[in-house]
Design a protein around this motif. Structure first.
Motif, short mmCIF file in Angstrom:
data_model
loop_
_atom_site.label_atom_id
_atom_site.label_comp_id
_atom_site.label_asym_id
_atom_site.label_seq_id
_atom_site.Cartn_x
_atom_site.Cartn_y
_atom_site.Cartn_z
N ASP A 82 -0.71 6.34 12.61
CA ASP A 82 -2.00 6.05 11.91
C ASP A 82 -2.55 7.60 11.43
OD1 ASP A 82 -2.79 3.03 12.21
OD2 ASP A 82 -2.30 3.98 14.11
N ILE A 83 -3.24 7.33 10.16
CA ILE A 83 -3.83 8.58 9.85
C ILE A 83 -5.54 8.41 9.90
CG2 ILE A 83 -3.82 7.98 7.43
CD1 ILE A 83 -4.19 11.64 8.49
N CYS A 84 -5.97 9.42 10.73
CA CYS A 84 -7.58 9.14 11.29
C CYS A 84 -8.37 10.42 10.65
CB CYS A 84 -7.45 9.20 12.56
SG CYS A 84 -6.61 7.96 13.78
N ASP A 85 -9.34 9.84 9.84
CA ASP A 85 -10.30 10.66 9.00
C ASP A 85 -11.63 10.14 9.08
OD1 ASP A 85 -11.59 12.86 7.98
OD2 ASP A 85 -10.26 12.84 6.00
N GLY A 86 -12.30 10.08 9.95
CA GLY A 86 -13.84 9.33 9.91
C GLY A 86 -13.19 7.99 10.14
N GLY A 87 -12.16 7.52 10.60
CA GLY A 87 -11.46 6.16 10.70
C GLY A 87 -10.19 6.12 10.72
N CYS A 88 -9.32 5.20 11.27
CA CYS A 88 -7.90 5.26 11.19
C CYS A 88 -7.40 4.12 10.27
CB CYS A 88 -7.53 4.93 12.52
SG CYS A 88 -7.81 6.31 13.80
N SER A 89 -6.43 4.46 9.83
CA SER A 89 -5.64 3.38 8.68
C SER A 89 -4.07 3.85 8.98
CB SER A 89 -6.08 3.51 7.45
OG SER A 89 -5.84 4.64 7.06
N PRO A 90 -3.33 2.86 8.84
CA PRO A 90 -2.06 3.00 8.92
C PRO A 90 -1.23 3.88 7.96
CG PRO A 90 -2.43 0.29 8.89
CD PRO A 90 -3.58 1.43 8.41
N LEU A 91 -0.36 4.63 8.37
CA LEU A 91 0.41 5.25 7.39
C LEU A 91 1.21 4.47 6.56
CD1 LEU A 91 1.67 8.22 10.02
CD2 LEU A 91 0.04 8.41 7.93
N PRO A 93 4.50 4.79 4.20
CA PRO A 93 4.97 3.42 4.35
C PRO A 93 5.12 2.92 5.86
CG PRO A 93 6.90 4.48 3.92
CD PRO A 93 6.04 5.54 3.95
N SER A 94 5.01 3.84 6.74
CA SER A 94 5.21 3.61 8.01
C SER A 94 5.14 4.73 9.02
CB SER A 94 6.92 3.00 8.26
OG SER A 94 7.82 4.01 7.99
N ALA A 95 5.69 4.44 10.36
CA ALA A 95 5.50 5.60 11.38
C ALA A 95 6.46 6.67 10.84
CB ALA A 95 5.71 5.04 12.49
N VAL A 96 5.98 7.82 11.47
CA VAL A 96 6.83 9.03 11.07
C VAL A 96 7.07 9.87 12.35
CG1 VAL A 96 6.15 9.29 8.48
CG2 VAL A 96 4.84 10.50 10.42
N GLY A 97 8.39 10.55 12.55
CA GLY A 97 8.68 11.54 13.39
C GLY A 97 8.76 12.85 12.93
N VAL A 204 1.68 14.35 -3.47
CA VAL A 204 1.97 14.44 -2.27
C VAL A 204 1.14 14.19 -0.99
CG1 VAL A 204 3.82 16.34 -2.91
CG2 VAL A 204 1.08 16.85 -1.84
N LYS A 205 0.05 13.37 -1.47
CA LYS A 205 -0.96 12.89 -0.62
C LYS A 205 -0.51 12.19 0.49
CE LYS A 205 -5.20 10.38 -0.54
NZ LYS A 205 -4.91 9.21 0.58
N ASP A 206 0.72 11.40 0.38
CA ASP A 206 1.08 10.41 1.49
C ASP A 206 1.90 11.38 2.33
OD1 ASP A 206 0.07 8.12 0.37
OD2 ASP A 206 1.85 7.60 -0.33
N GLN A 207 2.55 12.36 1.70
CA GLN A 207 3.48 13.45 3.00
C GLN A 207 2.39 14.26 3.66
OE1 GLN A 207 3.99 12.82 -0.26
NE2 GLN A 207 6.14 13.17 -0.87
N LEU A 208 1.28 14.55 2.94
CA LEU A 208 0.50 15.47 3.74
C LEU A 208 -0.19 14.39 4.71
CD1 LEU A 208 -0.94 17.97 4.04
CD2 LEU A 208 -2.56 17.40 2.17
N GLU A 209 -0.54 13.59 4.52
CA GLU A 209 -1.33 12.44 5.48
C GLU A 209 -0.37 12.34 6.63
OE1 GLU A 209 -2.59 9.07 3.79
OE2 GLU A 209 -4.39 9.83 3.12
N ALA A 210 1.01 12.15 6.48
CA ALA A 210 2.01 11.88 7.49
C ALA A 210 1.88 13.00 8.35
CB ALA A 210 3.18 11.74 6.82
N ALA A 211 2.14 14.40 7.76
CA ALA A 211 2.23 15.76 8.34
C ALA A 211 1.17 15.75 9.35
CB ALA A 211 2.45 16.81 7.54
N THR A 212 -0.19 15.69 8.85
CA THR A 212 -1.72 15.60 9.44
C THR A 212 -1.54 14.68 10.82
OG1 THR A 212 -2.43 16.21 7.38
CG2 THR A 212 -3.95 15.21 9.34
#
Length: 219
Positions: A82-91, A93-97, A204-212
């Protein structure tokens, strides 16, 4: 964190360890930033600092092995969903390692853990050239390697070679005896760098969210 005794203090904020601003380590950090982020791309440089207990040293096999175990647990087992920024939502497309968000050489689009860059870590000094990290060493051998900046046979910094490892970038609080021989180090820095992104590029918003998200799990 504890290595067979009293718990070691944990510090993830380098500013609280490498001070004051005019200290040599602070200058090292500036050089590090210049060396590894030359393009201006946004790179999340995650560092975990391990400190020796009072009067102790991190230059022992058990401590290096434990730091390496921590690194491998983070690199192989830690995932974010999940990405959490004032609330959480699923990444999406999926979980990342770590292998999916780690920093890589320019143009590398693989997701192989072996291709993740390892700067900001002491372990290249102990890699034997076959992907193995050799830490079954005596304290005297470790002291010699760190003092000389030369590693195990087959490493990027082999004994007798003309390239040495800059140990001051990853070891802090180096102490020497009256003869100028290294006797201890009070801290070791472990780098887990994440991929660099230019934050102005919406694609790259999705990738940046995954890294965050992965970084949040690490913290």
């Amino acid at each position: 964190l504890s290595f067979g005794g009293d718990g070691l203090p944990y510090q993830s904020n380098g500013d609280k360890l490498w001070v004051p601003e005019d200290a040599e380590a602070s200058k090292d950090q500036e050089s590090f930033d210049a060396a590894f982020n030359p393009t201006g791309a946004f790179t999340r440089q995650n560092f975990v600092y391990f400190l020796a207990t009072s009067g102790g040293t991190v230059l022992t096999a058990p401590i290096l092995q434990e730091v390496y175990r921590f690194r491998e647990l983070a690199r192989r087992n830690l995932t974010a969903t999940d990405i959490c920024d004032g609330g959480c939502s699923p990444l999406t497309p999926s979980a990342v390692g770590y292998s999916e968000v780690c920093d890589r050489a320019a143009g590398d689009t693989s997701s192989e853990l072996s291709q993740c860059l390892t700067y900001g870590s002491a372990f290249p000094l102990f890699e034997d050239g076959s992907g193995n990290v050799v830490l079954d060493l005596t304290d005297a051998e470790i002291l010699e390697m760190v003092e000389s900046g030369t590693g195990v046979a087959g490493s990027l910094y082999p004994p007798g070679g003309n390239v040495t490892f800059d140990v001051r970038r990853v070891f802090g609080g180096l102490e020497y005896d009256g003869a100028g021989k290294l006797v201890s180090a009070k801290a070791i820095k472990l780098g887990l760098p994440l991929e660099g992104y230019k934050s102005s590029v919406d694609a790259v918003k999705d990738q940046l969210e995954a890294a965050t998200a992965w970084e949040d799990q690490l913290n």
